[in-house]
Design an enzyme around this catalytic site. Structure first.
Site, short mmCIF file in Angstrom:
data_model
loop_
_atom_site.label_atom_id
_atom_site.label_comp_id
_atom_site.label_asym_id
_atom_site.label_seq_id
_atom_site.Cartn_x
_atom_site.Cartn_y
_atom_site.Cartn_z
CD GLU A 227 -2.82 1.23 2.42
OE1 GLU A 227 -2.69 0.41 3.34
OE2 GLU A 227 -3.77 2.01 2.32
CB CYS A 428 -7.24 2.95 4.12
SG CYS A 428 -7.78 2.21 5.66
CG ASN A 565 -9.10 -2.39 3.07
OD1 ASN A 565 -8.37 -3.35 3.27
ND2 ASN A 565 -9.00 -1.25 3.75
CD GLU A 566 -9.23 -2.32 7.80
OE1 GLU A 566 -9.17 -1.21 8.34
OE2 GLU A 566 -8.45 -3.23 8.07
O1 AHR Z 1 -2.09 -1.47 6.93
C1 AHR Z 1 -2.45 -0.16 7.22
C2 AHR Z 1 -3.95 0.05 7.23
O2 AHR Z 1 -4.53 -0.75 8.20
C3 AHR Z 1 -4.66 -0.34 5.98
O3 AHR Z 1 -4.64 0.66 5.04
C4 AHR Z 1 -6.05 -0.58 6.44
O4 AHR Z 1 -6.72 -1.49 5.64
C5 AHR Z 1 -5.87 -1.04 7.86
O5 AHR Z 1 -6.70 -0.39 8.72
#
Ligand code: AHR
Length: 837
Positions: A227, A428, A565-566
């Protein structure tokens, strides 16, 4: 949403909640039929820590339930406030809870529960944009009963009492106390070991590997999560050396900081010259800003400081490119130099600007000296006015020599993990800060000057030079499967200001602002196009052709795609996720779609995410949890009882967290937990530690796998755990038993053993974790090797719990039907026994 209303019982009086909790084990004679209960939050954090309860036998004396355990938290937007919570039991037998989401009192959350411990998904509504019936229901719920004054320590709160059967209070206490106990266990630290294990002699372990009892496990267990966070891409893995090459930095990138603008990282030196930004005639609408350099006296220079300086190595070549046009009658020559900090020229070449149309110029610079903090200087040799854009400098030596490539040493460190897949672009970042910030893959491919830069949710700028094409190429180069994650039509649940649906500071932020239904068709088409871009025929498909034009006619053979994503599992999410899932399934049934189960290992999003995925038949779900080392030690059975008929698990983000960042303690906790994951790798088929990269001085998330600066790579202890697992995966799990001469639970749970076989090579691989402060003497029985004397490779990671800079030592060991190995205190060992000598 419907709020079911009810009759209420209200008692007047002041409530004082300063008494100790009633322990679940206390015996009450003549227990009452019912007691009173109130919800409350702490005011110093605007209720962010969640809803607690106080109970009273008589409405006069008050006790906190389970020592103030937080039974439900607000999940709303990036504020997570919970103000003035109210609960009431409906005629439907359910508990209904509401709270204010902000101090303005304009927005509210609503949630239900059968027992006050398990809570349904949260829904949110505004006082002024909700249908009148809902709002009326809310107001009567929120104000049902008579206002009470509650004094909690220094805080004075207001709440409403409700009646609760005493038995239900007992359950509530038992649940909260159990959770409190788990929290204490999860807080176990190695610094307590001197007391916990005082006088502990070395442990003796009898390990027997049962070669007959085997199961097939995933051969994709270890992957990486990439990321662009902590300057992982621009200024990190992406080898571009010029910062703000496109003059597209904007205050939107840097949290409204005005310094983040088109001139960021640029400056001008010399006399009678100016540097300004224009949008009049850009190269491409996606790249609207460019520089105008007006030179009235030669000698002036436009300077770029790179990402905290530019690193060059003596004798090495650097590709420089820039779009230019002359804006005055005559053009002229421009000298391009790299200057060391003391102003010495250490590379130079010249180009000519003659055209009044944009033209890409390419030259090669060769460094004549080493420098870690050089600057780029653009020095027009004549008086004149020049338009400049996309000013770029790449080392020739990128990973595998790719143009527009990746930093070689950092990429090699990732490749050395032997990851079987790469997740991209997040995290995120994939679902973005508001729907306008959802990662749009189409803006990340094609000629660099046509790509759409984006504000990064982590508050900096994304050039997207490392876009989807580079991602697929990277995967191919390191022999890993690409695993793109796209937003499920909703932005990050913590979205703040950037949702274009936002009406005020809180309304419709986060998950409430999903992509409007009328735009979902186009959004789903974009996702289908991404699959076609990766896998489509180079001649017969539109996006396959575009991929071929970028230089890769062969498909990338993508097999997985993550949706969401979560995310918080809301109605908005569910509707959009279902649409996307069905569309992919219909058009590309061969693709494994990965659903999402929230940011935690338990709770409402986890439960609801699992329920939705199971109901839809989604083949795999993405679980995330960042936990204390103690949690990993105490949850090694987490997957043992997972239903094998439900979706498979991709543990997409996890790491052991300790204040101060990763060290040997966190790494060993992960190594220990991974032994249990290998045991369950028939169902947990992929894992990725997160986040992967962090640039020193630019770190926003402080537990990362690989730290780096412009010249060095500094792998964490956790990195070596990932590497030792990644380089030693198997596809068959061999059951083993471990008998210890010590039956303390604390000892037993700190020793982890996992044995796998690589069916193709035949190698047997043992992973042994000893999280104790003393050694563990293992006697290993491997019946199928009886009579053999095999030279096995051994890799050991050990040290002191607080060590940050550890790296494994390798050697060899004799293995056979029976052999001995002493696991050092605080260690992780891999023994690889080859089938053939
Ligand atoms: O890994 C960092 C962040 O942690 C990611 O962007 C998110 O998906 C999680 O909350």
């Amino acid at each position: 949403m419907k709020i079911l209303l009810l009759s209420t019982i209200v008692i007047i009086g002041s409530i004082i909640c300063s008494q100790p909790a009633l322990a679940a084990t206390d015996k009450i004679n003549n227990a009452p039929d019912s007691v009173y209960i109130v919800p409350y939050t702490t005011t110093h954090d605007d209720g962010r820590s969640g809803m607690r309860f106080a109970w009273s036998p008589d409405g006069e004396q008050w006790f906190s339930v389970a020592n103030g355990y937080r039974y439900v938290r607000s999940d709303f937007g990036n504020t997570k406030m919970m103000i003035a919570p109210r609960i009431i039991k409906g005629q439907d037998g359910m508990w209904h809870a509401v709270w204010q989401l902000s101090k303005t009192g304009k927005a509210f959350a609503y949630v239900t529960s059968t027992d006050l411990t398990q809570w349904s998904r949260q829904t949110y509504f505004m006082a002024d944009d909700t249908d009148k019936a809902t709002y009326a229901a809310y107001t009567s719920l929120a104000s049902a009963g008579i206002k009470k004054q509650i004094i909690l320590g220094k805080d004075t709160l207001e709440s409403y009492m409700q009646k609760l059967p005493y038995k239900e209070l007992e359950q509530l206490i038992r649940y909260g106390e159990h959770k409190n106990f788990c929290n204490i266990e999860d807080g176990e630290l190695m610094k307590q070991d001197a007391v916990r294990f005082a006088g502990l002699p070395p442990v003796i372990a009898d390990i027997r590997v049962n070669m007959e009892q085997t199961k097939t496990i995933s051969n994709r267990l270890i992957g990486v999560f990439f990321e662009d966070l902590n300057y992982a891409a621009d200024g990190g893995l992406y080898a571009e050396l010029i910062q703000n090459r496109d003059f597209e930095y904007s205050p939107k990138d840097g949290n409204k900081n005005k310094d983040w603008n088109s001139t960021y990282a640029w400056s001008i030196t010399g006399n009678n010259a100016s540097f300004s930004i224009s949008e009049a005639h850009p190269i491409h609408p996606n790249n609207p800003h460019y520089a105008i350099l007006d030179i009235q006296q030669p000698g002036a220079a436009l300077i770029n400081a790179g990402f905290d300086g530019i690193v060059v190595k003596k004798g090495e070549k650097y590709y420089f490119s820039m779009f230019t046009k002359t804006l005055s009658e005559k053009g002229g020559k421009i000298k391009i130099c790299l200057n060391s900090k003391d102003g010495k020229e250490i590379a130079q070449a010249t180009l000519s600007v003659t055209s009044d149309k944009w033209k890409k110029q390419n030259i090669v610079l060769t460094a004549t000296a080493n420098a870690t903090d050089a600057v780029l200087a653009i020095v027009p040799q004549n008086i004149g006015k020049y338009g400049l854009d996309m000013i770029s400098l790449f080392p020739q030596k990128t990973f595998k020599g790719r143009k527009n490539g990746l930093r070689a040493d950092l990429t090699q460190a990732i490749a050395d993990i032997h990851p079987r897949f790469v997740r991209f672009p997040g995290g995120c970042l994939a679902h973005g800060d508001g729907i306008d910030n959802i990662y749009d893959w189409k803006g990340s491919i094609g000629a660099l000057e046509t790509r759409k830069p984006m504000p990064n949710i982590w508050r900096y700028h994304q050039t997207r030079g490392l876009g989807y094409y580079e991602f697929f190429q990277f995967c191919e180069d390191i022999n890993a499967e690409p695993l793109p994650v796209v937003a499920a039509g909703v932005p990050c649940q913590n979205s703040g200001q950037r949702s274009h649906h936002s009406k005020d500071e809180i309304s419709c932020a986060g998950q409430q602002g999903g992509i409007p239904m009328e735009e979902m068709g186009a959004y789903i088409q974009d996702i289908l196009d991404l699959i076609e871009y990766a896998n489509g025929d180079a001649k017969k498909t539109k996006w396959g052709k575009i991929r071929a034009q970028s230089g890769h006619p062969k498909p990338f053979n993508m097999k997985f795609i993550g949706i969401g994503n979560e995310d918080m599992i809301t109605d908005v999410f569910e509707e959009r996720f279902t649409m996307i899932y069905k569309a992919i399934k219909e058009k590309y049934p061969e693709i494994t779609v990965i659903g999402t189960t929230g940011p935690f290992s338990e709770g409402t999003d986890y439960e609801e995410g699992w329920a939705l995925a199971t109901q839809l038949g989604v083949p795999m779900v993405d679980e995330h949890y960042y936990k204390s080392p103690g949690w990993f030690i105490n949850h090694q059975n987490y997957y043992d009882y997972y239903d094998r008929n439900k979706p498979q698990v991709y543990l997409g983000e996890y790491a052991a967290h300790l204040k101060g960042g990763p060290n040997l303690e966190t790494a060993l906790a992960e190594a220990l937990y991974l032994t249990s994951i290998e045991r369950n790798a028939d169902i947990v088929t992929m894992t990725s530690y997160a986040p992967l990269l962090a640039k020193e001085g630019r770190t926003q998330w402080n537990t990362d796998l690989i730290y780096f600066n412009n010249t060095e790579i500094k792998p964490s202890a956790s990195y070596y755990v990932q590497q030792m697992y990644g380089q030693n995966t198997g596809n068959e799990y061999l059951t083993s038993t471990v008998a210890l001469n010590n039956d303390q639970n604390a000892v037993r749970k700190r020793i982890g053993v996992s044995v796998v076989r690589n069916k193709e090579q035949g190698d047997i691989i043992m992973k042994l974790v000893n999280m104790l402060p003393v050694s563990t003497k293992a006697q290993v029985a491997l019946p199928s090797l009886t009579g053999m004397d095999i030279q096995a490779q051994i890799t050991i990671l050990s040290g002191q719990p607080e060590d940050k800079s550890v790296c494994p030592a390798s050697g060899s060991i004799k293995a056979g039907g029976k052999f001995y190995y002493e696991m050092p205190a605080y260690s992780f060992t891999v023994i690889r026994i080859p089938q053939k000598q």
